[in-house]
Design a protein around this motif. Structure first.
Motif, PDB file in Angstrom:
ATOM      1  N   THR A 169       1.231  -1.304  -0.168  1.00 40.36           N
ATOM      2  CA  THR A 169      -0.417  -0.053  -0.317  1.00 40.36           C
ATOM      3  C   THR A 169       0.689   1.281  -0.157  1.00 40.36           C
ATOM      4  OG1 THR A 169      -1.439  -1.166   1.098  1.00 40.36           O
ATOM      5  CG2 THR A 169      -1.887   1.355   1.465  1.00 40.36           C
ATOM      6  N   ALA A 170       2.132   1.618   0.435  1.00 42.68           N
ATOM      7  CA  ALA A 170       2.635   2.854   0.686  1.00 42.68           C
ATOM      8  C   ALA A 170       3.210   2.753  -0.275  1.00 42.68           C
ATOM      9  CB  ALA A 170       3.754   1.941   1.876  1.00 42.68           C
ATOM     10  N   ARG A 171       3.926   1.383  -0.949  1.00 40.34           N
ATOM     11  CA  ARG A 171       4.738   1.904  -2.369  1.00 40.34           C
ATOM     12  C   ARG A 171       3.613   2.111  -3.473  1.00 40.34           C
ATOM     13  NH1 ARG A 171       4.692  -0.500  -7.051  1.00 40.34           N
ATOM     14  NH2 ARG A 171       3.210  -2.034  -6.531  1.00 40.34           N
ATOM     15  N   LEU A 172       2.366   1.822  -3.638  1.00 37.68           N
ATOM     16  CA  LEU A 172       0.813   2.108  -4.095  1.00 37.68           C
ATOM     17  C   LEU A 172       0.899   3.459  -3.796  1.00 37.68           C
ATOM     18  CD1 LEU A 172      -1.374  -1.282  -4.040  1.00 37.68           C
ATOM     19  CD2 LEU A 172       0.275  -0.198  -6.545  1.00 37.68           C
ATOM     20  N   LEU A 173       1.048   3.965  -3.259  1.00 35.78           N
ATOM     21  CA  LEU A 173       0.564   5.391  -2.484  1.00 35.78           C
ATOM     22  C   LEU A 173       1.486   6.408  -2.858  1.00 35.78           C
ATOM     23  CD1 LEU A 173      -1.384   7.312  -1.286  1.00 35.78           C
ATOM     24  CD2 LEU A 173       0.014   6.493   0.909  1.00 35.78           C
ATOM     25  N   ALA A 174       2.851   6.007  -2.898  1.00 30.56           N
ATOM     26  CA  ALA A 174       3.552   6.996  -3.190  1.00 30.56           C
ATOM     27  C   ALA A 174       3.779   6.525  -4.577  1.00 30.56           C
ATOM     28  CB  ALA A 174       5.146   6.587  -2.607  1.00 30.56           C
ATOM     29  N   ARG A 193       2.194  20.035  -4.632  1.00 34.33           N
ATOM     30  CA  ARG A 193       2.665  21.847  -5.393  1.00 34.33           C
ATOM     31  C   ARG A 193       3.889  20.598  -5.775  1.00 34.33           C
ATOM     32  NH1 ARG A 193       0.956  22.000   0.476  1.00 34.33           N
ATOM     33  NH2 ARG A 193       2.589  21.226   1.608  1.00 34.33           N
ATOM     34  N   GLY A 194       3.840  19.936  -6.366  1.00 30.93           N
ATOM     35  CA  GLY A 194       5.004  19.048  -6.885  1.00 30.93           C
ATOM     36  C   GLY A 194       6.453  18.954  -6.156  1.00 30.93           C
ATOM     37  N   ARG A 195       6.454  18.079  -4.907  1.00 32.59           N
ATOM     38  CA  ARG A 195       6.946  18.078  -3.733  1.00 32.59           C
ATOM     39  C   ARG A 195       6.614  16.919  -3.086  1.00 32.59           C
ATOM     40  NH1 ARG A 195       8.566  22.672   0.447  1.00 32.59           N
ATOM     41  NH2 ARG A 195      10.084  20.958   0.570  1.00 32.59           N
ATOM     42  N   PRO A 196       6.325  15.581  -3.710  1.00 31.59           N
ATOM     43  CA  PRO A 196       6.023  14.069  -3.360  1.00 31.59           C
ATOM     44  C   PRO A 196       7.525  13.675  -2.377  1.00 31.59           C
ATOM     45  CG  PRO A 196       6.867  13.253  -5.582  1.00 31.59           C
ATOM     46  CD  PRO A 196       6.661  15.617  -5.722  1.00 31.59           C
ATOM     47  N   ARG A 197       6.388  13.447  -1.070  1.00 33.99           N
ATOM     48  CA  ARG A 197       7.354  13.047   0.321  1.00 33.99           C
ATOM     49  C   ARG A 197       7.047  11.272   0.264  1.00 33.99           C
ATOM     50  NH1 ARG A 197       8.564  17.331   3.216  1.00 33.99           N
ATOM     51  NH2 ARG A 197       7.911  19.006   2.502  1.00 33.99           N
ATOM     52  N   PRO A 198       7.469  10.714  -0.644  1.00 33.47           N
ATOM     53  CA  PRO A 198       7.770   8.933  -0.389  1.00 33.47           C
ATOM     54  C   PRO A 198       8.097   8.861   0.941  1.00 33.47           C
ATOM     55  CG  PRO A 198       9.818   9.914  -2.152  1.00 33.47           C
ATOM     56  CD  PRO A 198       8.892  11.182  -1.655  1.00 33.47           C
ATOM     57  N   SER A 199       9.456   9.264   1.551  1.00 36.53           N
ATOM     58  CA  SER A 199       9.956   8.824   2.628  1.00 36.53           C
ATOM     59  C   SER A 199       8.765   8.904   3.961  1.00 36.53           C
ATOM     60  CB  SER A 199      11.030   9.281   3.298  1.00 36.53           C
ATOM     61  OG  SER A 199      10.800  10.862   2.759  1.00 36.53           O
ATOM     62  N   LEU A 200       8.566   9.709   3.358  1.00 39.36           N
ATOM     63  CA  LEU A 200       6.636  10.422   5.104  1.00 39.36           C
ATOM     64  C   LEU A 200       5.800   8.529   4.668  1.00 39.36           C
ATOM     65  CD1 LEU A 200       5.388  11.808   7.105  1.00 39.36           C
ATOM     66  CD2 LEU A 200       4.369  13.104   4.874  1.00 39.36           C
ATOM     67  N   VAL A 201       5.887   8.923   3.427  1.00 42.24           N
ATOM     68  CA  VAL A 201       4.393   7.478   3.243  1.00 42.24           C
ATOM     69  C   VAL A 201       5.108   5.982   3.880  1.00 42.24           C
ATOM     70  CG1 VAL A 201       3.935   6.550   2.316  1.00 42.24           C
ATOM     71  CG2 VAL A 201       3.271   8.901   1.295  1.00 42.24           C
ATOM     72  N   GLU A 202       6.435   5.681   3.377  1.00 41.82           N
ATOM     73  CA  GLU A 202       6.544   4.624   3.499  1.00 41.82           C
ATOM     74  C   GLU A 202       7.335   4.977   5.384  1.00 41.82           C
ATOM     75  OE1 GLU A 202      11.360   2.088   2.485  1.00 41.82           O
ATOM     76  OE2 GLU A 202      10.936   4.566   1.668  1.00 41.82           O
ATOM     77  N   GLY A 203       7.916   5.668   5.845  1.00 43.32           N
ATOM     78  CA  GLY A 203       8.122   5.531   7.222  1.00 43.32           C
ATOM     79  C   GLY A 203       6.706   5.241   8.285  1.00 43.32           C
ATOM     80  N   ALA A 204       5.640   6.322   7.414  1.00 49.23           N
ATOM     81  CA  ALA A 204       4.311   6.090   8.101  1.00 49.23           C
ATOM     82  C   ALA A 204       3.137   5.080   8.185  1.00 49.23           C
ATOM     83  CB  ALA A 204       3.519   6.733   7.819  1.00 49.23           C
ATOM     84  N   PHE A 205       3.875   3.744   6.891  1.00 52.36           N
ATOM     85  CA  PHE A 205       3.185   2.935   6.508  1.00 52.36           C
ATOM     86  C   PHE A 205       4.290   1.421   7.439  1.00 52.36           C
ATOM     87  CE2 PHE A 205       0.158   4.519   4.424  1.00 52.36           C
ATOM     88  CZ  PHE A 205      -1.048   3.450   4.505  1.00 52.36           C
ATOM     89  N   ARG A 211      -3.037  14.015   4.073  1.00 56.94           N
ATOM     90  CA  ARG A 211      -3.940  15.260   3.429  1.00 56.94           C
ATOM     91  C   ARG A 211      -2.485  16.076   2.960  1.00 56.94           C
ATOM     92  NH1 ARG A 211      -8.316  17.376   3.980  1.00 56.94           N
ATOM     93  NH2 ARG A 211      -9.178  15.849   4.931  1.00 56.94           N
ATOM     94  N   PHE A 212      -1.359  15.716   4.363  1.00 56.76           N
ATOM     95  CA  PHE A 212      -0.539  16.649   4.083  1.00 56.76           C
ATOM     96  C   PHE A 212       0.786  15.627   2.439  1.00 56.76           C
ATOM     97  CE2 PHE A 212       4.070  17.214   4.570  1.00 56.76           C
ATOM     98  CZ  PHE A 212       4.683  18.853   5.339  1.00 56.76           C
ATOM     99  N   ALA A 213       1.026  14.439   2.935  1.00 55.01           N
ATOM    100  CA  ALA A 213       1.913  13.714   1.852  1.00 55.01           C
ATOM    101  C   ALA A 213       0.966  14.737   0.105  1.00 55.01           C
ATOM    102  CB  ALA A 213       1.579  12.651   1.855  1.00 55.01           C
ATOM    103  N   ALA A 214      -0.326  13.908  -0.193  1.00 54.84           N
ATOM    104  CA  ALA A 214      -0.926  14.833  -0.973  1.00 54.84           C
ATOM    105  C   ALA A 214      -1.231  16.660  -1.170  1.00 54.84           C
ATOM    106  CB  ALA A 214      -2.411  14.920  -1.103  1.00 54.84           C
TER     107      ALA A 214
END
Length: 339
Positions: free
Chosen positions: A217-222, A290-302, A282-285
């Motif tokens: 899920t984290a991978r798909l979301l990122a 704004r052109g600044r995806p944060r995959p590390s935030l998503v990965e860390g949370a999951f 909400r924050f990551a989306a």
């Protein structure tokens, strides 16, 4: 539109399960427990499809089930929904989430949303209830509603003139945990009671559950937030958070056997992580827009969430909630377990 001040308070579930629970409660006083025990996340890594329940929530007592019906025009749809009301006293309809007249502001986009119809008044209006609550990125919001709608108001919220997107068709098909065939017509849709039981088999696969499902899920979301993956993952992850919070609240309320102090601590830790998911999304989306995806935030949370879920898995198994090993897979599509 007439509003009833005694609108349902809402159970904090998703736009599918909130009003499904209300519908099922007419058949069983234990509907909330059934729904809580059904919660699990399964992901097909090949297609990005999600299933949120380990049993078919559209199955009803007496070898009956809910199945989709569709119509190309409003008159046929209203006739079909009225027939369902006459036969069973209530009906679930598929509404456009952005067309609900009880919205405040605007929704983020048009999406299917289950709404409960409880009957018709002597003067021909439709008695509608919606227990769903939401805050949208656009600044709009939705609060629980109960009231009366005219024919024109009712058909306006049901209409999908261009049908449904592929993502929404898949989500509708798997809304009850296992596939329910979509109707031939997607312009107007509702659910009707018919004979038979749902085949509890997921298509394709192998599907991932447990820790592996959260990692996928984290991978798909990122990927989705970066614009490189399937659309709609955000909504499925938000729904998963609502369902898991409902599951944990059911355990913490002691609806079944009381929890030991250690079990309560494990469930509370899981709850805290699931509660952080909507805020993180909400924050990551917004950052991705704004052109600044944060995959590390998503990965860390999951990663943190997977650790808490793995620690709490024995508690869920002991109290009858869905876990990767809780239901047999014989006769089902392959499920690859993780965590």
């Amino acid at each position: 539109m007439r509003t009833d001040p005694t609108a349902p308070a809402g159970a904090g579930l998703s736009c599918y399960t909130e009003n499904l629970l209300d519908y099922l409660s007419a058949y069983s006083p234990h509907a909330a427990e059934l729904l809580a025990r059904s919660v699990r996340l399964a992901v097909d890594p090949d297609t990005g499809r999600f299933s949120h329940h380990d049993r078919a929530l559209n199955d009803l007592p007496g070898n009956r089930r809910l199945a989709y019906r569709g119509a190309p025009d409003a008159a046929t749809a209203l006739t079909g929904i009225a027939a369902e009301l006459a036969a069973h006293g209530r009906a679930l309809v598929v509404a456009d989430s952005a067309a609900l007249p009880w919205l405040t502001g605007t929704a983020d986009h048009h999406a299917p949303h289950l709404v409960l119809v409880n009957g018709r008044t002597p003067h021909g209006t439709w008695q509608v209830a919606d227990g769903f609550t939401a805050l949208f990125n656009s600044g709009g919001s939705q609060d629980p509603f109960a009231g009366e709608l005219s024919d024109s108001e009712f058909t306006a919220l049901l209409a999908f003139p261009d049908g449904l997107s592929r993502t929404h068709r898949i989500r509708n098909t798997l809304a009850f945990g296992f596939p329910v065939a979509p109707p031939a017509y997607a312009t107007y849709q509702w659910l009707a009671v018919e004979q038979g039981a749902t085949v509890e088999q997921l298509p394709g696969g192998p599907w991932l559950t447990g820790t592996a499902a959260l990692q996928e899920t984290a991978r798909l979301l990122a990927e989705d937030m970066a614009g490189d993956g399937p659309r709609g993952v955000l909504e499925d992850v938000w729904a998963a958070a609502q369902h898991h919070l409902f599951r944990d609240a059911h355990l913490l309320a002691g609806a079944g056997a009381p929890l030991t102090p250690g079990e309560r601590e494990a469930v509370e830790a899981t709850t805290a992580k699931w509660r952080e998911v909507p805020r993180m999304l909400r924050f990551a989306a917004n950052s991705a827009r704004r052109g600044r995806p944060r995959p590390s935030l998503v990965e860390g949370a999951f990663t943190a969430l997977a650790e808490r879920e793995a620690a709490a898995a024995p508690v869920h198994a002991a109290h009858g909630c869905a876990t990767p090993a809780d239901r047999p897979t014989a006769g089902r599509s392959p499920v690859r377990q993780g965590g």
